[in-house]
Design a protein around this motif. Structure first.
Motif, short mmCIF file in Angstrom:
data_model
loop_
_atom_site.label_atom_id
_atom_site.label_comp_id
_atom_site.label_asym_id
_atom_site.label_seq_id
_atom_site.Cartn_x
_atom_site.Cartn_y
_atom_site.Cartn_z
N PRO A 44 32.20 -9.07 -65.76
CA PRO A 44 33.07 -7.89 -65.95
C PRO A 44 32.77 -6.74 -64.98
CG PRO A 44 32.34 -8.74 -68.07
CD PRO A 44 31.56 -9.48 -67.02
N TRP A 45 31.50 -6.41 -64.78
CA TRP A 45 31.21 -5.29 -63.87
C TRP A 45 31.41 -5.70 -62.42
CZ3 TRP A 45 27.55 -5.06 -60.06
CH2 TRP A 45 26.46 -5.93 -60.13
N LEU A 46 31.14 -6.97 -62.09
CA LEU A 46 31.43 -7.42 -60.73
C LEU A 46 32.93 -7.32 -60.44
CD1 LEU A 46 29.11 -10.56 -60.43
CD2 LEU A 46 28.92 -8.42 -59.13
N ARG A 47 33.74 -7.75 -61.41
CA ARG A 47 35.19 -7.67 -61.26
C ARG A 47 35.63 -6.21 -61.07
NH1 ARG A 47 38.89 -11.16 -62.31
NH2 ARG A 47 37.55 -12.44 -63.63
N ALA A 48 35.08 -5.31 -61.86
CA ALA A 48 35.46 -3.89 -61.75
C ALA A 48 35.07 -3.32 -60.38
CB ALA A 48 34.79 -3.09 -62.87
N ARG A 49 33.88 -3.65 -59.90
CA ARG A 49 33.46 -3.14 -58.59
C ARG A 49 34.26 -3.75 -57.46
NH1 ARG A 49 27.16 -2.32 -57.12
NH2 ARG A 49 27.96 -1.17 -55.34
N LEU A 50 34.56 -5.04 -57.57
CA LEU A 50 35.37 -5.69 -56.53
C LEU A 50 36.79 -5.13 -56.54
CD1 LEU A 50 34.18 -9.41 -56.85
CD2 LEU A 50 33.63 -7.78 -55.01
N ALA A 51 37.30 -4.81 -57.73
CA ALA A 51 38.66 -4.26 -57.84
C ALA A 51 38.76 -2.89 -57.16
CB ALA A 51 39.07 -4.16 -59.30
N ARG A 52 37.65 -2.16 -57.06
CA ARG A 52 37.65 -0.89 -56.34
C ARG A 52 37.80 -1.11 -54.85
NH1 ARG A 52 32.43 2.03 -57.62
NH2 ARG A 52 33.23 3.40 -56.01
N ARG A 53 37.51 -2.32 -54.39
CA ARG A 53 37.57 -2.62 -52.97
C ARG A 53 38.74 -3.50 -52.58
NH1 ARG A 53 31.71 -2.61 -50.71
NH2 ARG A 53 30.83 -1.09 -52.10
N CYS A 54 39.44 -4.06 -53.56
CA CYS A 54 40.51 -4.99 -53.24
C CYS A 54 41.62 -4.88 -54.27
CB CYS A 54 39.96 -6.41 -53.22
SG CYS A 54 41.18 -7.66 -52.83
N ALA A 55 42.86 -4.81 -53.79
CA ALA A 55 44.02 -4.71 -54.67
C ALA A 55 44.54 -6.09 -55.09
CB ALA A 55 45.14 -3.93 -53.97
N ASP A 81 13.57 -9.05 -57.15
CA ASP A 81 13.32 -8.45 -58.46
C ASP A 81 14.57 -7.71 -58.96
OD1 ASP A 81 13.29 -6.42 -56.62
OD2 ASP A 81 11.49 -5.45 -57.39
N ASN A 82 15.71 -7.95 -58.30
CA ASN A 82 16.94 -7.29 -58.68
C ASN A 82 18.08 -8.31 -58.76
OD1 ASN A 82 19.13 -5.62 -59.06
ND2 ASN A 82 18.84 -4.43 -57.19
N PRO A 83 18.15 -9.06 -59.86
CA PRO A 83 19.20 -10.07 -59.98
C PRO A 83 20.62 -9.50 -59.87
CG PRO A 83 17.53 -10.42 -61.65
CD PRO A 83 17.23 -9.10 -61.00
N ALA A 84 20.86 -8.32 -60.43
CA ALA A 84 22.20 -7.73 -60.36
C ALA A 84 22.56 -7.41 -58.91
CB ALA A 84 22.28 -6.49 -61.23
N GLY A 85 21.62 -6.90 -58.15
CA GLY A 85 21.87 -6.61 -56.74
C GLY A 85 22.14 -7.88 -55.95
N TRP A 86 21.42 -8.94 -56.27
CA TRP A 86 21.62 -10.23 -55.63
C TRP A 86 23.03 -10.75 -55.92
CZ3 TRP A 86 21.13 -15.44 -57.97
CH2 TRP A 86 21.07 -16.46 -57.02
N LEU A 87 23.46 -10.64 -57.18
CA LEU A 87 24.81 -11.07 -57.55
C LEU A 87 25.86 -10.25 -56.82
CD1 LEU A 87 24.35 -11.60 -61.38
CD2 LEU A 87 24.84 -13.37 -59.70
N TRP A 88 25.65 -8.93 -56.73
CA TRP A 88 26.62 -8.07 -56.05
C TRP A 88 26.73 -8.44 -54.58
CZ3 TRP A 88 30.82 -5.67 -56.00
CH2 TRP A 88 31.15 -4.79 -54.97
N THR A 89 25.58 -8.69 -53.95
CA THR A 89 25.58 -9.06 -52.54
C THR A 89 26.40 -10.33 -52.32
OG1 THR A 89 23.43 -8.02 -52.20
CG2 THR A 89 24.12 -9.64 -50.56
N ILE A 90 26.18 -11.31 -53.18
CA ILE A 90 26.94 -12.56 -53.07
C ILE A 90 28.43 -12.28 -53.28
CG2 ILE A 90 27.36 -14.82 -54.13
CD1 ILE A 90 24.35 -14.86 -54.87
N ALA A 91 28.75 -11.51 -54.32
CA ALA A 91 30.16 -11.27 -54.67
C ALA A 91 30.92 -10.55 -53.56
CB ALA A 91 30.25 -10.48 -55.97
N VAL A 92 30.34 -9.50 -53.01
CA VAL A 92 31.07 -8.73 -51.99
C VAL A 92 31.23 -9.56 -50.72
CG1 VAL A 92 29.15 -7.47 -50.89
CG2 VAL A 92 31.41 -6.42 -51.05
#
Length: 190
Positions: A44-55, A81-92
């Protein structure tokens, strides 16, 4: 004789209360339960952050699917030591790759899809400093539409045309907003 001569580690027991690092360890041991929990927690938060960058909702869905596929394939190589950051890097990076077309490569990280030994690139180190330093604070004070253009063109490395497509605005608007954002950042940081 067993069909596969190697031994796989047994997946540790995980629950919805398990921390992200334990979930990634379990995913590395091929626990689909852990992957499902990780997806429910972070999609859900990955989708929200990606939606800020892509229509384009389809591009976002594709990027999310590719993100968790990459997690499944390369969780054993996670050493941070930052799984959320790792996921964000992959997602973007998946989003950028999807927008650049099917023939694109894993953008800028030094990591290829399926690589089980990710290493932080110089770009990742710099971006981490940007996000948590004075520049990150100044970026957070920008108006959302200006920040989105700076994130797309500078942090994500998109061209004006790519950023326009990503944000769903004309190229001229991207250029104008980038100029305004740079002027505001100069004021903030001086």
């Amino acid at each position: 004789m067993r069909p596969f001569p190697f031994r796989r580690r047994a997946a540790p027991d995980v629950t919805a209360e398990s921390n992200d690092a334990d979930l990634i360890t379990a995913v590395a041991a091929r626990s689909t339960v852990a992957l499902r929990i990780l997806h429910q927690r972070h999609a859900p938060w990955l989708r929200a952050r990606l939606a800020r960058r892509c229509a384009d909702a389809d591009a976002i869905d594709d990027a999310l699917q590719e993100t968790f596929l990459a997690v499944w394939r390369s969780a054993g190589g996670f050493r941070g030591d930052n799984p959320a950051g790792w996921l964000w890097t992959i997602a973007v990076r998946r989003l950028i790759s999807a927008l650049r077309g099917r023939g694109s490569r894993w953008v800028g990280s030094g990591i290829e899809p399926g690589d089980s030994s990710p290493v932080a690139s110089a770009e990742d180190v710099v971006l981490l400093g940007v996000e948590h330093g004075d520049l990150g604070a100044a970026l957070n004070r920008l108006a959302p539409e200006l920040r989105a253009v700076i994130e797309a063109t500078v942090l994500d490395g998109l061209t004006t045309k790519e950023a326009a497509g990503l944000l769903g605005i004309p190229e001229g608007t991207v250029k104008t907003r980038a100029m305004r954002a740079r002027a505001r950042l100069r004021e903030e940081l001086s």
